[in-house]
Design a protein around this motif. Structure first.
Motif, short mmCIF file in Angstrom:
data_model
loop_
_atom_site.label_atom_id
_atom_site.label_comp_id
_atom_site.label_asym_id
_atom_site.label_seq_id
_atom_site.Cartn_x
_atom_site.Cartn_y
_atom_site.Cartn_z
N SER A 345 -47.23 81.96 -25.79
CA SER A 345 -47.18 83.42 -25.83
C SER A 345 -47.10 84.00 -24.44
N VAL A 346 -46.36 85.10 -24.36
CA VAL A 346 -46.04 85.72 -23.07
C VAL A 346 -46.81 87.03 -22.95
N TYR A 347 -47.43 87.21 -21.79
CA TYR A 347 -48.14 88.46 -21.50
C TYR A 347 -47.55 89.03 -20.23
N LEU A 348 -46.98 90.21 -20.32
CA LEU A 348 -46.46 90.87 -19.11
C LEU A 348 -47.32 92.09 -18.83
N TYR A 349 -47.50 92.40 -17.56
CA TYR A 349 -48.50 93.39 -17.18
C TYR A 349 -47.94 94.79 -16.87
N GLY A 350 -46.62 94.96 -17.00
CA GLY A 350 -46.06 96.30 -16.74
C GLY A 350 -46.05 96.67 -15.27
N LYS A 351 -45.84 95.66 -14.40
CA LYS A 351 -45.81 95.94 -12.96
C LYS A 351 -44.40 95.79 -12.43
N GLU A 352 -44.13 96.46 -11.32
CA GLU A 352 -42.83 96.30 -10.68
C GLU A 352 -42.80 94.95 -9.97
N LYS A 356 -44.26 87.02 -5.27
CA LYS A 356 -45.59 86.41 -5.43
C LYS A 356 -46.61 87.31 -6.13
N ARG A 357 -46.21 88.49 -6.58
CA ARG A 357 -47.15 89.36 -7.29
C ARG A 357 -47.42 88.78 -8.68
N LYS A 358 -48.67 88.91 -9.15
CA LYS A 358 -48.97 88.43 -10.51
C LYS A 358 -48.36 89.41 -11.51
N MET A 359 -47.26 88.96 -12.14
CA MET A 359 -46.51 89.84 -13.05
C MET A 359 -46.92 89.65 -14.51
N GLY A 360 -47.45 88.48 -14.82
CA GLY A 360 -47.82 88.18 -16.19
C GLY A 360 -48.30 86.75 -16.28
N HIS A 361 -48.54 86.29 -17.50
CA HIS A 361 -48.87 84.87 -17.67
C HIS A 361 -48.36 84.40 -19.02
N VAL A 362 -48.28 83.08 -19.15
CA VAL A 362 -47.87 82.46 -20.41
C VAL A 362 -48.97 81.51 -20.82
N ASN A 363 -49.37 81.57 -22.08
CA ASN A 363 -50.31 80.58 -22.62
C ASN A 363 -49.55 79.61 -23.50
#
Ligand code: ATP
Ligand code: MG
Ligand code: MG
Length: 388
Positions: A345-352, A356-363
């Motif tokens: 599953s994909v989680y995106l954080y709504g950031k530009e 190297k910025r933490k943009m999201g994560h995948v589990n």
């Protein structure tokens, strides 16, 4: 589940995932951060506060609008929190301002842990940072050693590895004007972490011991459970639980530690909030770290075996999606492959997107770690053939 409003200092990805968990329980949230921050994007019901968690006036505004105040970041203005506790006797602040104060200064945090007989990396305060002072420290701690900012550190940005005496001037240049301390080098085999929930009555509940893999000081992967013997997992869990017993207040805590070559465990640092190494809990555990936090700060029930990993033998790998260093948004290709992959599953954080910025994560979840790795291999672009 509760008619009280939870205020959150900070509206980044951790705040966003706290809001998600609160939404499922019909718990109202209000956020203090910049306009359009990740947490605000998914809650259009509340009138949020625009401003900063380090600005006293903004904290006063959010304190007047909520019943329980919590944080998604430890770099908040503690004196104002203490003032708010006096001004609004019914306002609950969790974790407690005293705990945030002890943790936000990493050197103070270490001293507190030592006082409570918790094993930590050996540290020395650097007062009056000078080449002479650091040379003396180098003689005591040996090389390499770590020069660290006591405050406002994240993603290793307040750290400098001093490999030899000649690097001392460069390190002072890099960290000048920050309050500093030095840390003995920890020759670790692996880095481990444990998420702990502390309830209002001081009981602690732990999630399984996980293994984190960092790249350039930023968490890259998290293996749950950690690939270490059961005895080490247990030892890490007990160390983390004991450490958190010494911090007043309640909520979720992330405990980072080093598993040394000689088999010993040392605490690296503690976060008084949800933590990157706990993102796997969203898919691998029945109650995520974010929901556990909401429950803890509202004093909602917390069943003893609330996390499924130990009972269902689930395996998980969390992959952080960092902003691509060459091409804006190119990291979305990783997410695209994750969407094609079973058990992911994909989680995106709504950031530009920024390098190297933490943009999201995948589990990635599977019944064995080998299968998790097979799936991960396609997601990160190593294996070319999609997983069936
Ligand atoms: P974050 O809060 O994002 O976890 P931070 O900026 O507070 O990071 P630390 O956790 O202190 O930084 O350090 C970042 C990484 O640097 C650690 O996860 C570890 O890989 C390495 N590191 C830190 N301290 C030491 C040490 N004493 N010896 C060896 N490696 C270290
Ligand atoms: Mg830190
Ligand atoms: Mg850290």
């Amino acid at each position: 589940m509760d008619s009280r409003t939870v205020g959150i200092l900070g509206g980044g990805q951790l705040g966003r995932m706290i809001v998600e968990a609160a939404n499922r329980l019909n718990v109202k949230t209000v956020i203090l951060d910049a306009p359009g921050s990740p947490a605000k994007q998914i809650n259009s019901v509340s009138q949020h506060i625009n401003g900063s968690f380090s600005n006293p006036e903004d904290i006063e505004k959010i304190a007047a609008k909520c019943d329980v105040l919590t944080v998604e970041i430890e770099h908040v203005d503690v004196p104002t929190l203490k003032k708010m506790q006096k001004k609004h006797p019914h306002l609950k602040i969790y974790p407690s301002p005293e705990t945030i104060e002890l943790i936000q200064d990493k050197f103070l945090q270490k001293q507190h842990l030592i006082k409570n007989e918790i094993a930590v990396t050996e540290s020395l305060s650097v007062d009056g940072a000078s080449v002479e002072a650091l040379t003396e420290i180098g003689e005591k701690l040996g090389y390499p050693f770590m020069l660290k900012s006591k405050t406002l550190a994240y993603d290793g940005r307040g750290n400098f590895v001093i490999k030899n005496k000649d690097m001392i001037p460069e390190s002072l240049d890099f960290l000048k004007e920050r309050p500093l301390y030095a840390e003995k080098w920890a020759p670790f085999k692996k880095e481990l972490a444990v998420m702990i929930v502390r309830s209002i009555d001081g009981r602690v509940f732990s999630y399984p011991t996980v293994e984190t893999i960092h790249k350039d000081n930023i968490c890259y992967l998290c293996y749950a459970p950690a690939r270490v013997p059961d005895s080490v997992q247990l030892k890490a869990k007990l160390l983390a639980e004991n450490a958190i017993k010494g911090f007043p207040g309640c909520g979720i805590f992330g405990v980072e530690m080093f598993y040394l070559e000689d088999g010993n465990l040392l605490i690296n640092e503690i976060a008084p909030r949800p933590h990157n190494s706990g993102h796997y809990t969203i898919d691998a555990c029945v109650t995520s770290q974010f929901e556990a936090h909401v429950r803890a700060v509202l004093d909602l029930p917390m069943p003893k075996n609330f996390c499924s990993l130990s009972t269902f033998e689930t395996n998980a790998i969390m992959l952080n999606i960092l902003g691509d260093e060459k091409e804006k948004n190119k990291e979305l290709e990783i997410c695209q492959r994750a969407l094609e992959t079973p058990g992911s599953s994909v989680y995106l954080y709504g950031k530009e997107s920024r390098p190297k910025r933490k943009m999201g994560h995948v589990n990635v979840i599977a019944s064995s770690m080998e299968e998790c790795e097979r799936r991960l291999s396609y997601i990160i672009g190593e294996a070319k053939k999609p997983v069936q």
